[in-house]
Design an enzyme around this catalytic site. Structure first.
Site, PDB file in Angstrom:
ATOM      1  N   GLY A   1      -1.044  -0.826  -4.394  1.00  0.00           N
ATOM      2  CA  GLY A   1      -1.460   0.362  -4.986  1.00  0.00           C
ATOM      3  C   GLY A   1      -1.522   1.387  -3.990  1.00  0.00           C
ATOM      4  O   GLY A   1      -1.196   1.136  -2.881  1.00  0.00           O
TER       5      GLY A   1
ATOM      6  N   GLU B  69       0.990  -0.970  -0.116  1.00  0.00           N
ATOM      7  CA  GLU B  69       0.061  -0.163  -0.018  1.00  0.00           C
ATOM      8  C   GLU B  69       0.887   1.298  -0.099  1.00  0.00           C
ATOM      9  O   GLU B  69       1.834   1.301   0.766  1.00  0.00           O
ATOM     10  CB  GLU B  69      -0.864   0.077   1.141  1.00  0.00           C
ATOM     11  CG  GLU B  69      -1.581  -1.113   1.189  1.00  0.00           C
ATOM     12  CD  GLU B  69      -2.589  -1.151   2.522  1.00  0.00           C
ATOM     13  OE1 GLU B  69      -2.396  -0.366   3.581  1.00  0.00           O
ATOM     14  OE2 GLU B  69      -3.655  -2.051   2.663  1.00  0.00           O
ATOM     15  N   CYS B  70       0.338   2.212  -0.828  1.00  0.00           N
ATOM     16  CA  CYS B  70       1.057   3.647  -0.942  1.00  0.00           C
ATOM     17  C   CYS B  70       2.700   3.590  -0.898  1.00  0.00           C
ATOM     18  O   CYS B  70       3.184   3.066  -2.008  1.00  0.00           O
ATOM     19  CB  CYS B  70       0.609   4.462   0.454  1.00  0.00           C
ATOM     20  SG  CYS B  70       0.710   6.236  -0.021  1.00  0.00           S
ATOM     21  N   GLY B  71       3.121   3.869   0.366  1.00  0.00           N
ATOM     22  CA  GLY B  71       4.700   3.717   0.334  1.00  0.00           C
ATOM     23  C   GLY B  71       5.308   2.607  -0.025  1.00  0.00           C
ATOM     24  O   GLY B  71       6.528   2.387  -0.622  1.00  0.00           O
TER      25      GLY B  71
END
Length: 456
Positions: A429, A331-333
């Site tokens: 994502g 996720e994200c980072g």
């Protein structure tokens, strides 16, 4: 059993809510009370700060993610055995999803958990007008839950007279004031990345702030208000009972670069039978042995681009493990780290893992942020087409390969977009997923981890 609790809300962002909440928490801890803290909404940073620097038991409470009964259950699960729990609101007291609803705002959390609320009002430039603000907020809805008020940036000389007027005109009790404070200000960045050498100075500031609040607030009164709260009613959720051939051992990236995890997510993985094994993509040369799944949360990889890139053995092993079929959620980072290249805060490009054939670039503004619901456009690692989660996005970086395995829809309005790289053993994502919104899907992920034969 008893769950003493109160919620600290505010008329608007910038009213001093976070500073005062931190000071109250520190004062309660200094009194020797077993203290739990909760942040209303999806923000990772305040709970991380409360736990790491103040030492409270801390997590998020979010009615958009969890709904009403589950929110009460998750609160009680964390607050059990605590002397007091303090919830920190978000934005203005009545501000919720979409800007035009109460959902997931501070009032919604107070209502759902039946928690007495104390309103912070920044009184700078006001005197009697404070009473009008308090009266308006307290009477805006029939059961506002507002039982008290704290007057921030208030003159000690003026406070006794304003207190009398507020209580007489509104019926809302004043629990003290906070004078103008300059010596113990906590910079906003400190609520995020807290490095070890910074903690001592932050503890000094927080103890100084707590000492001020011991003098200017009615802390005994606030504790009594918390003790007046009745027990919340809830039923425990029924979780899936997956059968594993091998106990799933999940490697969880956890260090300065990857530290954004909902505590509920990690606890749900454990309740579903997983063993979590922490490792550091920054500091460890190798992945943990005998893991059969990977989890990369969000955080600050952009602050450590050079160091992450220099850890070549870790990058290689992550790429090989995922390439050989090891299931992975990112996720994200964590999603950014899996790219071929990533730009850091100085706009220098660095080699990353390379599982995702794309590059990550910094942007001048928030790219996408806020609540979303994500639904699989096709079969995915966590289930069939249509599998969905409640989620949240907040990022200043953009990817050339965001993916199209899921569709994200805003809860208010018609906006939506495709997102998330979806492969047989990978979901990666920008959205931060809330696992309790679909425990069955998380059980499917863990079953895939259990079935993975290529344990390192």
């Amino acid at each position: 059993m008893g769950y003493p609790r109160l919620l600290i809300g505010a008329a608007a962002s910038g009213s001093g809510k976070t500073m005062i909440t931190c000071g109250i928490l520190q004062a309660l801890v200094n009194r020797g009370l077993k203290t739990a803290s909760f942040k209303c909404g999806p923000d990772y940073i305040d709970p991380m700060f409360h736990a790491k620097v103040i030492g409270t038991r801390s997590k998020n409470l979010d009615t958009f993610f969890a709904g009403e009964n589950l929110t009460r259950y998750l609160f009680a699960k964390e607050a059990q055995g605590m002397d007091i729990s303090v919830m920190e609101g978000v934005m203005g007291y009545y501000d919720g999803v979409g800007g035009t609803t109460f959902q997931a705002g501070a009032y919604d959390l107070a209502r759902v958990t039946d928690t007495p609320a104390v309103l912070i009002v920044n009184t700078k430039g006001m005197s009697m007008s404070v009473a009008a603000i308090v009266k308006g907020f307290a009477e805006f809805v029939p059961d506002s839950k507002i039982k008290g008020v704290i007057l921030n940036q208030m003159s000690p000389m003026l406070y006794p007279r304003i207190k009398e007027q507020v209580e007489t005109l509104t019926g809302v009790k004043c629990y003290g004031y906070v004078p103008v404070i300059r010596d113990f200000v906590i910079e906003s960045r400190h609520l995020g990345l807290v490095l070890p050498h910074e903690v001592e100075e932050l503890e000094r500031k927080l103890n100084g702030l707590a000492a001020v609040l011991e003098d200017s607030l009615d802390l005994d009164g606030l504790i009594a208000l918390a003790e007046s709260a009745t027990d919340p009613a809830f039923t425990a959720p029924k979780l899936p009972s997956p059968v594993y051939g091998t106990k799933p051992r999940i490697g969880v990236a956890m260090d300065e670069a990857f530290c954004f995890y909902y505590k509920d997510n990690l606890e749900l993985l454990q309740e579903l039978g997983a063993e979590l094994v922490e490792f550091s993509p920054l500091h460890d040369a190798h992945l943990p042995k005998q893991i059969n799944g990977l989890l990369f949360g969000g955080g600050y990889p952009e602050l450590f681009g050079r160091e992450l890139s220099a850890n070549c053995t870790m990058r290689r092993e992550v790429k090989e493990a995922i390439g050989q079929g090891m299931p992975c959620l990112a996720e994200c980072g964590g999603f950014m780290y899996l790219h071929k290249k990533m730009e850091d805060m100085e706009q220098t490009m660095h080699e990353m893992v390379g599982v995702i054939d794309g590059e990550v670039h910094q942007t001048p503004r928030l790219t996408r942020f806020g609540y979303i619901s994500v639904t699989a456009n096709e079969d995915c690692m966590c289930g069939p087409k249509g599998t969905g989660f409640q989620a949240h996005e907040f990022h200043y970086f953009e990817s050339s390969a965001c993916g199209d395995g899921f569709h994200a829809a805003k809860p208010a309005g018609k906006r939506g977009w495709d997102c998330i790289q979806n492969k047989e053993n990978l979901m990666a994502g920008f959205p931060h997923l809330y696992y309790y919104s679909n425990p069955e899907a998380i059980a499917v992920f863990l079953k895939k981890c259990s079935d993975y034969n290529g344990i390192s």
